[in-house]
Motif scaffolding. Structure first.
Motif, PDB file in Angstrom:
ATOM      1  N   ALA A 226       1.068  -1.315   0.084  1.00 16.62           N
ATOM      2  CA  ALA A 226      -0.052  -0.384  -0.095  1.00 16.62           C
ATOM      3  C   ALA A 226       1.143   1.477   0.103  1.00 16.62           C
ATOM      4  CB  ALA A 226      -1.011   0.026   0.992  1.00 16.62           C
ATOM      5  N   SER A 227       0.683   2.515  -0.395  1.00 20.00           N
ATOM      6  CA  SER A 227       1.281   3.905   0.129  1.00 20.00           C
ATOM      7  C   SER A 227       0.709   3.723   1.215  1.00 20.00           C
ATOM      8  CB  SER A 227       0.883   4.944  -0.963  1.00 20.00           C
ATOM      9  OG  SER A 227       0.645   5.956  -1.138  1.00 20.00           O
ATOM     10  N   ILE A 228       2.426   3.878   1.664  1.00 19.64           N
ATOM     11  CA  ILE A 228       2.445   4.634   3.193  1.00 19.64           C
ATOM     12  C   ILE A 228       3.029   5.656   3.290  1.00 19.64           C
ATOM     13  CG2 ILE A 228       1.729   2.278   4.216  1.00 19.64           C
ATOM     14  CD1 ILE A 228       5.225   2.125   4.468  1.00 19.64           C
ATOM     15  N   LEU A 244      -6.663   5.015   1.830  1.00 21.05           N
ATOM     16  CA  LEU A 244      -5.869   3.491   1.690  1.00 21.05           C
ATOM     17  C   LEU A 244      -6.738   3.436   0.824  1.00 21.05           C
ATOM     18  CD1 LEU A 244      -6.583   1.733   4.424  1.00 21.05           C
ATOM     19  CD2 LEU A 244      -5.478   3.354   5.186  1.00 21.05           C
ATOM     20  N   LEU A 274      -5.318  -2.966   8.098  1.00 25.41           N
ATOM     21  CA  LEU A 274      -5.464  -1.003   7.859  1.00 25.41           C
ATOM     22  C   LEU A 274      -5.416  -0.360   8.873  1.00 25.41           C
ATOM     23  CD1 LEU A 274      -8.985  -2.325   5.927  1.00 25.41           C
ATOM     24  CD2 LEU A 274      -7.241  -1.179   4.918  1.00 25.41           C
ATOM     25  N   ILE A 277      -1.510   0.543   8.671  1.00 21.88           N
ATOM     26  CA  ILE A 277      -0.943   0.893   7.501  1.00 21.88           C
ATOM     27  C   ILE A 277      -1.734   2.607   7.793  1.00 21.88           C
ATOM     28  CG2 ILE A 277      -1.827   2.131   5.073  1.00 21.88           C
ATOM     29  CD1 ILE A 277      -2.112  -1.187   3.993  1.00 21.88           C
ATOM     30  N   GLY A 281       0.965   5.403   7.499  1.00 26.06           N
ATOM     31  CA  GLY A 281       0.141   6.722   6.787  1.00 26.06           C
ATOM     32  C   GLY A 281       0.391   7.937   7.710  1.00 26.06           C
TER      33      GLY A 281
END
Lengths: 545, 235
Positions: A226-228, A244, A274, A277, A281
């Motif tokens: 995932a983009s963190i 997310l 989740l 993440i 983030g």
């Protein structure tokens, strides 16, 4: 550290910045942007719209982090410069450059576009032209970068088949690594041999080598990257928050929906993952809002639990949670309860039609009565604003179905009035486009005059609370969504005539498009017509499973 | 916990590329940096809580500043050096934190105290003769400046949201000078115009506008020059 050429460009641009709107679009150097001097494989991620739109795109954030996490590759970014900047680039003879290193696109190994909307296609041509890169694939040689594309429009890649060297069909997290590996191994080969080496990768469509392509999906979504640590913009962008994905795919089979079909199977991440993440983030970006993305939030198993865990974890640090998509028939008092903590001004639903009959015909099985019950719950829970999305031009639709939309709105307003509330109903209306890979893919699109009549009717009856998509823009979207290879030349003509930023009302010009179609001897209605069931569709080369 | 709150006044710079982000962008930048650095800061109440950071008058977009100020309402007293160190780590390199000092919690806001600004405008920087259409030599400039300062009537045309109007800036403009460097090796001198202007929320005219009006140059042309706010202070 910038070399002399890069420094020179930077200083020339600094003299230009005072003369353009929102120079913040072109500064780069955001927190979390990655600056690498060199790498074996240099990729620039190109978004064919302006910075504020492109920076919200989650797919690029994910790819940016994956590519930069490898020591043998680097990823930089470029967005379509706004027309006032285009003028300056032209005047000063400056080619399009990447944000991280002020490097012209020509100097990269791979230029990767994402195609999120057909209305961005002219901007692809624009960005290639401003980079001095030949637009047609056949005109490019070993000195030029590979020009590739991914994104939802690639499920019918044919209209752009003469422009892109290859397309990525489906999800990119795993395939990007394979692309980098294959490129490294074959980059010294000639153009044809290089392209041939990509044919072997599942999910890649190389137009010069015709074949049936199966879409790629990431099977282990729970552990997919995932983009963190996404770049944090200095200026305001659309959806300015940490995003997310909680789930991919959708289990409902609404007949008009392409995303539902192309993103199957349904896969979800666990709440624990989740939350992790989310924590990373927020730590890396400093954002004060988290957006939980999916095609339909209420479908997430234990949605109430998800919402309560997130509010518990993040509210104390003044981070709010946003849930964009909710399906009506799963909305209930329980969900309303958990959402109430989210500080939403209003709730959004998509009934799509005014009548039960038409809703059944598109397989969105919820009745008006159920909708009224939900409005009841929404108002009782304290919200005064409901946003509703509708489509016009659906198969089997009659004008009476459209009239019933007005009745529906009135009835909901009455429900609010009965509770002594001044409720606001906002509408979004768009023309139905029969998309590839949907139940309705053989169906024709409603005529432009019909669509205009229906939308104007709703505007007249419901006033300023109606937001509507220009049906002429939908017309162009539909032509390219359902089109074939002949449209590549047409796209380039349209650009040369002046078409660009077609998603923007101030730049979209339907007359120029009609001129382009005429110039290329193309009848756009050919693509919007009904297709016979035994007809070979341009997008049938793409298999979803 | 209330009695532990403190106000830390920080001086910082906004340089280089960051001159092209707006004041609102700057506010967001600090809010996010403060979160990433885990600074124990107080939040505003209401629907959309935000870290309590107060600023002085907005710096116009496109201008560099070597002297900006922000007040942070902290929940506990931190060592000033530690504050600067941890927040600096989260700030872009085109922004430097110069110093930090605790002031009384009820001390007047920055906008009500800092009312004098010094500016430096570098003429012809990077624009050598052929390049710069405005560089006709310095004497015409010097003449116009002297003429303006000696004229008791100091009205200029000011473009505001309501339209264009004549504004008297004699109470705003304290000083304006042209300083010429010694000729460099190429026989071309850099020149610097220094301005001292009063700032307030009542009369808010940008220094670029003022200089353009005095020198009778279009604002479009004056954008070529590099403006720096070198000091913000109390008159």
């Amino acid at each position: 550290m910038l070399n002399n050429k890069q420094k020179e460009l930077k200083y020339s641009m600094m003299k230009i910045f005072p003369y353009v709107t929102k120079p913040g679009r072109y500064l780069g150097n955001e927190i979390n942007s990655v600056h690498k001097e060199n790498a074996d494989v240099k990729i620039v991620l190109a978004f064919p719209d302006v910075y504020e739109v492109g920076m919200s795109y989650l797919g690029f954030k994910i790819l940016y982090e994956i590519i930069n996490s490898r020591t043998d590759s680097l990823a930089e970014r470029v967005y379509a410069p706004w027309p006032d900047m285009l003028e300056e680039l032209n005047k000063n003879n400056v080619p399009l450059f990447s944000l991280e290193s002020w490097r012209p696109l020509r100097d990269f190994d791979i230029v990767g576009f994402t195609l999120q909307s057909e209305l961005c296609f002219t901007n692809v041509v624009l960005m290639l032209e401003y980079s001095g890169i030949p637009v047609l694939a056949k005109d490019r040689n070993e000195k030029e970068p590979l020009i590739i594309a991914g994104g939802s429009c690639c499920f019918n890649p044919e209209p752009l088949a003469e422009i892109f060297d290859f397309f990525v069909i489906g999800e990119g997290e795993e395939i990007i690594n394979e692309i980098i590996d294959v490129y490294k191994k074959n980059k010294d080969k000639n153009r044809v041999e290089l392209l041939k080496s990509f044919v072997r990768i599942e999910g890649i469509y190389v137009p010069s080598f015709y074949d049936v392509i199966k879409k790629r999906i990431v099977s282990d979504f729970e552990n997919a990257p995932a983009s963190i640590k996404p770049p944090v913009p200095y200026i305001n962008i659309v959806h300015d928050r940490f995003t997310l994905e909680i789930m991919r795919g959708c289990r409902w089979n609404c007949r008009f929906c392409m995303s539902g079909n192309t993103c199957k199977p349904v896969r979800a991440r666990s709440i624990n993952t989740l939350i992790e993440i989310g924590k990373l983030g927020i730590k890396n970006t400093g954002y004060d809002e988290i957006s939980l993305l999916s095609l339909n939030t209420a479908d997430y198993k234990n949605a109430e639990n998800l919402i309560s865990e997130f509010t518990k974890t993040f509210h104390k640090d003044n981070v709010s949670i946003s849930l964009p998509s909710l399906r009506i028939d799963l909305f209930s008092k329980e969900i309303a309860c958990s959402i109430r903590k989210l500080r939403k001004p209003g709730l959004t639903f998509a009934p799509e039609t005014g009548t039960d009959r038409l809703r059944k015909a598109i397989n969105k099985n919820i009745s008006n009565d159920e909708l009224f019950n939900i409005a009841d719950v929404v108002f009782d829970s304290g919200w005064n604003l409901i946003k509703l999305y509708f489509m016009v031009g659906l198969p089997t639709e009659t004008f009476s179905d459209v009239e019933k939309i007005v009745h529906l709105i009135k009835k909901i307003k009455d429900i609010g009035k009965a509770k002594n509330r001044n409720v606001q109903i906002h509408l979004g209306v768009a023309a139905f486009i029969p998309k590839p890979h949907t139940y309705f893919q053989f169906h024709s699109m409603d005529s432009l005059s019909n669509l205009k009549e229906k939308i104007n009717f709703l505007i007249k009856k419901l006033g300023e609370n109606v937001k509507w998509h220009n049906p002429e823009q939908s017309f162009i979207e539909a032509v390219f969504a359902r089109g074939d290879r002949k449209l590549s030349a047409c796209l380039i003509s349209a650009y040369k005539l002046g078409c660009k930023f077609d998603a923007w009302n101030e730049y979209f010009n339907f007359e120029l498009w009609q001129k382009a179609f005429k110039e290329c001897s193309i009848d756009p209605l050919f693509y919007l017509r009904e297709r016979k069931s035994d007809e070979v569709l341009p997008w049938s080369i793409i298999k979803l499973s | 916990m209330e009695h532990n709150k403190v106000k830390l006044r920080v001086k910082f710079t906004k340089e280089n590329l960051l001159r092209f982000i707006s004041h609102l962008d700057l506010v967001n930048l600090f809010c996010r940096a403060v979160r990433r650095a885990n600074i124990p800061i107080e939040y505003s109440s209401g629907y959309n809580p935000r870290p309590k950071i107060g600023f002085s008058f907005a710096l116009p977009l496109g201008m560099v500043s070597l002297s900006e100020y922000a007040d942070f309402i902290l929940l506990e007293k931190l060592d000033e050096k530690i504050f600067i160190e941890s927040l600096s780590k989260e700030l872009p390199e085109d922004m430097r934190l110069l110093n930090a000092n605790y002031v009384l919690l009820n001390s007047p806001s920055l906008t009500s105290t800092l009312n004098l600004a010094k500016y430096e405008v570098i003429i012809g920087q990077g624009d050598r003769q052929g390049d710069c259409p405005l560089f006709w030599g310095l004497s015409p400039f010097k003449d116009k400046l002297d003429k303006f300062m000696n004229n008791p009537d100091k009205t200029v045309l000011h473009r505001s949201k309501k339209g264009i109007k004549k504004t008297d800036i004699s109470d705003i403009i304290k000083d304006i000078n042209l300083i010429q460097d010694e000729d460099d090796a190429e026989g071309i001198a850099d020149a610097v115009i220094t301005m001292q202007l009063k700032i307030s929320d009542k009369k808010n005219i940008r220094p670029q506008e003022i200089l353009a009006a005095i020198l009778n140059i279009s604002e479009k042309d004056i954008l070529r020059w590099s403006f720096t706010r070198t000091e913000l202070s109390i008159e």
